[in-house]
Scaffold this motif. Structure first.
Motif, PDB file in Angstrom:
ATOM      1  N   VAL A   1       0.830  -1.202   0.000  1.00  0.00           N
ATOM      2  CA  VAL A   1       0.000   0.000   0.000  1.00  0.00           C
ATOM      3  C   VAL A   1       0.868   1.258   0.000  1.00  0.00           C
ATOM      4  O   VAL A   1       0.544   2.255  -0.656  1.00  0.00           O
ATOM      5  CB  VAL A   1      -0.976  -0.012   1.202  1.00  0.00           C
ATOM      6  CG1 VAL A   1      -0.254   0.220   2.520  1.00  0.00           C
ATOM      7  CG2 VAL A   1      -2.064   1.024   1.016  1.00  0.00           C
ATOM      8  N   LYS A   2       1.995   1.214   0.691  1.00  0.00           N
ATOM      9  CA  LYS A   2       2.900   2.366   0.679  1.00  0.00           C
ATOM     10  C   LYS A   2       3.541   2.534  -0.694  1.00  0.00           C
ATOM     11  O   LYS A   2       3.684   3.651  -1.198  1.00  0.00           O
ATOM     12  CB  LYS A   2       3.976   2.196   1.751  1.00  0.00           C
ATOM     13  CG  LYS A   2       3.435   2.186   3.174  1.00  0.00           C
ATOM     14  CD  LYS A   2       4.564   1.969   4.171  1.00  0.00           C
ATOM     15  CE  LYS A   2       4.028   1.898   5.595  1.00  0.00           C
ATOM     16  NZ  LYS A   2       5.100   1.683   6.580  1.00  0.00           N
ATOM     17  N   THR A   3       3.924   1.410  -1.274  1.00  0.00           N
ATOM     18  CA  THR A   3       4.557   1.476  -2.595  1.00  0.00           C
ATOM     19  C   THR A   3       3.562   1.940  -3.645  1.00  0.00           C
ATOM     20  O   THR A   3       3.906   2.735  -4.533  1.00  0.00           O
ATOM     21  CB  THR A   3       5.111   0.097  -2.977  1.00  0.00           C
ATOM     22  OG1 THR A   3       5.948  -0.377  -1.933  1.00  0.00           O
ATOM     23  CG2 THR A   3       5.911   0.169  -4.262  1.00  0.00           C
ATOM     24  N   VAL A   4       2.332   1.445  -3.555  1.00  0.00           N
ATOM     25  CA  VAL A   4       1.315   1.831  -4.536  1.00  0.00           C
ATOM     26  C   VAL A   4       1.108   3.337  -4.527  1.00  0.00           C
ATOM     27  O   VAL A   4       1.079   3.987  -5.583  1.00  0.00           O
ATOM     28  CB  VAL A   4      -0.009   1.090  -4.245  1.00  0.00           C
ATOM     29  CG1 VAL A   4      -1.161   1.746  -4.982  1.00  0.00           C
ATOM     30  CG2 VAL A   4       0.098  -0.364  -4.665  1.00  0.00           C
ATOM     31  N   VAL A   5       0.974   3.915  -3.339  1.00  0.00           N
ATOM     32  CA  VAL A   5       0.668   5.346  -3.254  1.00  0.00           C
ATOM     33  C   VAL A   5       1.896   6.195  -3.549  1.00  0.00           C
ATOM     34  O   VAL A   5       1.854   7.112  -4.381  1.00  0.00           O
ATOM     35  CB  VAL A   5       0.095   5.696  -1.865  1.00  0.00           C
ATOM     36  CG1 VAL A   5      -0.093   7.202  -1.725  1.00  0.00           C
ATOM     37  CG2 VAL A   5      -1.232   4.969  -1.655  1.00  0.00           C
TER      38      VAL A   5
ATOM     39  N   LEU B   1      -2.343   2.517   5.929  1.00  0.00           N
ATOM     40  CA  LEU B   1      -3.394   3.198   5.171  1.00  0.00           C
ATOM     41  C   LEU B   1      -3.593   4.620   5.683  1.00  0.00           C
ATOM     42  O   LEU B   1      -3.743   5.563   4.889  1.00  0.00           O
ATOM     43  CB  LEU B   1      -4.698   2.404   5.271  1.00  0.00           C
ATOM     44  CG  LEU B   1      -5.785   2.746   4.247  1.00  0.00           C
ATOM     45  CD1 LEU B   1      -5.260   2.579   2.827  1.00  0.00           C
ATOM     46  CD2 LEU B   1      -7.022   1.878   4.463  1.00  0.00           C
ATOM     47  N   ALA B   2      -3.603   4.785   7.008  1.00  0.00           N
ATOM     48  CA  ALA B   2      -3.769   6.133   7.572  1.00  0.00           C
ATOM     49  C   ALA B   2      -2.625   7.056   7.141  1.00  0.00           C
ATOM     50  O   ALA B   2      -2.823   8.254   6.915  1.00  0.00           O
ATOM     51  CB  ALA B   2      -3.828   6.048   9.095  1.00  0.00           C
ATOM     52  N   GLU B   3      -1.449   6.485   7.010  1.00  0.00           N
ATOM     53  CA  GLU B   3      -0.267   7.270   6.659  1.00  0.00           C
ATOM     54  C   GLU B   3      -0.332   7.808   5.237  1.00  0.00           C
ATOM     55  O   GLU B   3       0.168   8.899   4.958  1.00  0.00           O
ATOM     56  CB  GLU B   3       0.965   6.374   6.838  1.00  0.00           C
ATOM     57  CG  GLU B   3       2.290   7.088   6.856  1.00  0.00           C
ATOM     58  CD  GLU B   3       3.436   6.142   7.146  1.00  0.00           C
ATOM     59  OE1 GLU B   3       4.471   6.259   6.460  1.00  0.00           O
ATOM     60  OE2 GLU B   3       3.283   5.279   8.037  1.00  0.00           O
ATOM     61  N   VAL B   4      -0.951   7.041   4.339  1.00  0.00           N
ATOM     62  CA  VAL B   4      -0.927   7.450   2.926  1.00  0.00           C
ATOM     63  C   VAL B   4      -2.175   8.208   2.496  1.00  0.00           C
ATOM     64  O   VAL B   4      -2.215   8.737   1.381  1.00  0.00           O
ATOM     65  CB  VAL B   4      -0.723   6.223   2.005  1.00  0.00           C
ATOM     66  CG1 VAL B   4       0.592   5.541   2.298  1.00  0.00           C
ATOM     67  CG2 VAL B   4      -1.884   5.243   2.106  1.00  0.00           C
ATOM     68  N   ILE B   5      -3.196   8.281   3.338  1.00  0.00           N
ATOM     69  CA  ILE B   5      -4.419   8.989   2.937  1.00  0.00           C
ATOM     70  C   ILE B   5      -4.146  10.454   2.591  1.00  0.00           C
ATOM     71  O   ILE B   5      -4.621  10.950   1.553  1.00  0.00           O
ATOM     72  CB  ILE B   5      -5.512   8.856   4.017  1.00  0.00           C
ATOM     73  CG1 ILE B   5      -6.128   7.455   3.952  1.00  0.00           C
ATOM     74  CG2 ILE B   5      -6.600   9.903   3.822  1.00  0.00           C
ATOM     75  CD1 ILE B   5      -7.213   7.204   4.973  1.00  0.00           C
ATOM     76  N   PRO B   6      -3.381  11.197   3.401  1.00  0.00           N
ATOM     77  CA  PRO B   6      -3.095  12.587   3.004  1.00  0.00           C
ATOM     78  C   PRO B   6      -2.380  12.676   1.657  1.00  0.00           C
ATOM     79  O   PRO B   6      -2.638  13.595   0.871  1.00  0.00           O
ATOM     80  CB  PRO B   6      -2.202  13.100   4.145  1.00  0.00           C
ATOM     81  CG  PRO B   6      -2.534  12.239   5.315  1.00  0.00           C
ATOM     82  CD  PRO B   6      -2.811  10.890   4.736  1.00  0.00           C
ATOM     83  N   GLU B   7      -1.496  11.732   1.400  1.00  0.00           N
ATOM     84  CA  GLU B   7      -0.785  11.737   0.125  1.00  0.00           C
ATOM     85  C   GLU B   7      -1.738  11.436  -1.027  1.00  0.00           C
ATOM     86  O   GLU B   7      -1.603  12.002  -2.118  1.00  0.00           O
ATOM     87  CB  GLU B   7       0.356  10.721   0.171  1.00  0.00           C
ATOM     88  CG  GLU B   7       1.387  11.027   1.263  1.00  0.00           C
ATOM     89  CD  GLU B   7       2.359   9.893   1.486  1.00  0.00           C
ATOM     90  OE1 GLU B   7       2.821   9.306   0.494  1.00  0.00           O
ATOM     91  OE2 GLU B   7       2.665   9.583   2.660  1.00  0.00           O
ATOM     92  N   MET B   8      -2.702  10.543  -0.781  1.00  0.00           N
ATOM     93  CA  MET B   8      -3.689  10.241  -1.810  1.00  0.00           C
ATOM     94  C   MET B   8      -4.555  11.461  -2.109  1.00  0.00           C
ATOM     95  O   MET B   8      -4.912  11.721  -3.261  1.00  0.00           O
ATOM     96  CB  MET B   8      -4.563   9.062  -1.389  1.00  0.00           C
ATOM     97  CG  MET B   8      -3.819   7.744  -1.300  1.00  0.00           C
ATOM     98  SD  MET B   8      -4.905   6.360  -0.919  1.00  0.00           S
ATOM     99  CE  MET B   8      -5.817   6.226  -2.459  1.00  0.00           C
TER     100      MET B   8
END
Length: 665
Positions: A283-287, A351-358
């Protein structure tokens, strides 16, 4: 020189046309576009690259080498369209050839022809029908070339170069905790690359470009022309389909599988654990890698339209995002079991970590739905965390195994729970946000008494601290119940000491100590001392009673007759009973276990301090009444040094040698 009329599009585009038609079309292009004999030579060379038959075109088409001086170099609009149409038709007649694999001059010439055809169609009027056909053919070719070019220049993903940090993996995880030990797990992955060709590490330059830079200008040129020609929908469909397929391949490389909820429910824990680990990395790599790369590619290739750019980014990445979310959703609704908690927490945090980036990547309103879906899965994972922790507490309360630890050692449940709680602390920030003791389902459990806890410290505890205290109370209550399984009260004390000391050590050696506080630790340390005193009293009081003076002990050994004989017999009986009691303790307690070296040594010292001086004093007072008589060795079997040696064998968990006697002969 006036241009000859172009052949009808139908005949030129007919798939079964003969070589004379192709040659005629080529001759017309040369006549229409070449402004000099040298230019004509260049064009013939280019055209012959497509078909050797075209090399037969001769430069006799020009009556004078000074054509440019005899006629205007500008070509009329109609003549320009005629030439453009013929070039488009010529390429259409050779479908196996690709414009963007030809010489750059040929690419520029074809794009110019497309521009002329699109402009001619936009003007309308005479020839609009032919222009429409030419544009349609050109758009079909450009769409196909877009697909080919994007795939051919796709950059393969090398997951071995991904360098993002996976914190906590070195600490282990709940899936490694069993009823023997908590063994840290390792990360092992050997994924394959999505496509052939040289591998590119996405973090070499802290970014990943999914298409080689040299191809981007060509892709943008195609996209610009398709959008301006009114083929934005076809462009979007082609672009999104290609990107979706390539993203699927990237996900496969990262080990993020397409898996249904039913499949997740059926898979064994070991396999599910591996999939969850890969998901956290994925999930980190995807985002941060794939979606960020797709965002840049969209901005570069689809610069012609902001609306098109946003639509294509969302549509091309939606499938990839949903594949990630579907697995998260499947895990969130799985049956809750304690060993899954750390993995679910890892998934939640990732998931919480990458939401702002998304949110930053999805700039337009078209991405709002995707962000809402991501937030919904995050909420479900959070609920799964709370539910799993609740189940853990319930299992801890209800665990009722009736098998006592034979040697009084540390119970496997104690090891499991303490390692579990220590790992929970690693997620303290996340768990403090997820736990709410005033309203969560944890209150459905019986609330343990907090009488041993400092009230001020208890009130200042964060939600995780209160939950940990509750779980610790459940563990202590369960251990107290298990201690009642022992028929031997002394062994019950050893069991309680071992387990409570293990708990205190785990608390002091981790962040649990800060959370539970010094008061909590002092109270448990005091209980350990109480258990030690109780053990000494229960185990050695009877044995030491044989070394106490009584009415017979007041005699000094003087006198004669039956009184003297009775006194001697009483002393012999005391020695005999002491020996029997001591030997029984030795046989039993050498098999008992006290794993902690310091506690084991302290117990031995305490026993020695109580037993050896008493035995030495008794032996000194009454040994002479027995020593030297018949069978005296039967009664005085040990010296104080012998007893000291025997006591050193206690609590080692193995039968003692009982070979410490140095009795005088």
């Amino acid at each position: 020189m006036s241009a000859a009329p172009p052949p009808p599009p139908e005949s030129a585009a007919t798939s079964g046309g003969g070589s004379d038609k192709v040659l005629a079309a080529a001759q017309h292009i040369v006549k229409s576009l070449a402004t000099s004999k040298n230019a004509a030579d260049d064009m013939i060379r280019i055209l012959s690259g497509f078909d050797n038959r075209l090399s037969s075109i001769t430069t006799d088409l020009f009556p004078s080498p000074d054509l440019s001086s005899a006629e205007s170099p500008e070509i009329s609009s109609a003549a320009a369209f005629d030439a453009a149409e013929q070039l488009i038709l010529l390429w259409d007649a050779t479908p196996e050839a690709l414009v963007f694999e030809a010489h750059e001059d040929d690419i520029a010439q074809y794009l110019t022809a497309v521009d002329v055809a699109v402009e001619h169609l936009a003007r309308g009027g005479a020839g609009a029908g032919r222009a429409g056909v030419a544009v349609q053919l050109a758009m079909a070719r450009l769409e196909e070339e877009l697909r080919h070019h994007m795939v051919r220049h796709a950059v393969p993903l090398d997951p071995t170069g991904l360098c993002f940090s996976l914190r906590r993996l070195s600490l282990g995880s709940f899936d490694d905790l069993d009823f023997d030990a908590a063994t840290p797990h390792s990360v092992d992955a050997t994924p394959e690359t999505a496509r052939g060709g040289p591998l590119v590490s996405p973090f070499d330059d802290h970014s990943f470009d999914p298409v080689r830079p040299e191809a981007v200008d060509d892709l943008r040129a195609i996209a610009d022309r398709m959008a301006r020609a009114g083929y934005a929908r076809e462009l979007a469909d082609a672009y999104c389909n290609i990107r979706r397929d390539l993203l699927d391949e990237y996900l496969s490389v990262l080990g993020v599988e397409r898996i249904s909820i039913d499949e997740v429910q059926r898979v064994e824990w070991k396999q599910l654990n591996d999939k969850m680990k890969k998901w956290v990395q994925g999930v980190k790599t995807v985002v941060r890698v794939l979606l960020a790369g797709e965002r840049r590619l969209c901005d570069q290739v689809l610069a012609v339209s902001d609306e098109l750019r946003e639509e294509c980014f969302v549509e091309s990445t939606k499938g990839c995002i949903m594949q990630i979310l579907n697995f998260g959703d499947a895990v969130a609704v799985c049956p809750r079991s304690p060993e899954k908690l750390s993995r679910i927490l890892d998934m939640y945090e990732a998931l919480a970590e990458v939401i702002p980036e998304m949110k930053d990547l999805c700039l337009g309103s078209s991405g709002d739905g995707v962000i809402s879906d991501v937030q919904a899965i995050l909420d479900r994972l959070g609920e799964a965390v709370r539910g799993t922790l609740f189940e853990f507490g319930k299992v801890l309360q209800q665990e009722s195994s009736r098998r006592a630890m034979t040697a009084g050692e540390i119970h496997p449940m104690t090891r499991y729970v303490m390692n579990y709680l220590r790992l929970l602390v690693v997620y303290s920030e996340t768990l403090d946000g997820l736990l709410d003791d005033d309203g969560d389902e944890g209150n459905a459990l019986e609330r343990p008494e907090d009488k041993d806890q400092d009230t001020e410290h208890l009130e200042s505890m964060a939600p995780l601290g209160r939950r940990l205290l509750k779980l610790m109370c459940y563990l202590e209550a369960n251990l107290e119940d298990k201690s009642k399984l022992y028929e031997d009260a002394a062994l019950e004390c050893i069991f309680s000491m071992n387990n409570l000391l293990y708990i205190v050590q785990k608390v002091k050696d981790s962040e649990l100590g800060k959370i539970l506080g010094d008061h909590w630790v002092r109270r448990r340390s005091g209980k350990i001392r109480q258990y030690s005193k109780s053990y000494l009293r229960i185990s050695w009081m009877k044995t030491l009673s044989y070394l106490r003076d009584d009415v017979h002990g007041s005699g000094s050994g003087s006198g004669s007759g039956s009184g003297h004989s009775g006194s001697r017999m009483s002393i012999k009986e005391k020695f005999k009973n002491f020996n029997l009691s001591f030997e029984e303790i030795y046989r039993n307690q050498t098999l008992w276990k006290v794993p902690d070296p310091q506690l084991r040594e302290e117990l031995k010292i305490s026993i020695s301090e109580n037993v050896i001086p008493a035995y030495r004093a008794f032996l000194g007072r009454y040994g002479s009444q027995v020593d030297g008589g018949r069978n005296s060795g039967k009664y005085i079997k040990y010296t104080p040094e012998d007893l000291e040696g025997q006591l050193s064998d206690l609590f080692e968990g193995s039968p003692g040698s009982a070979n410490h006697s140095r009795r005088r002969t």
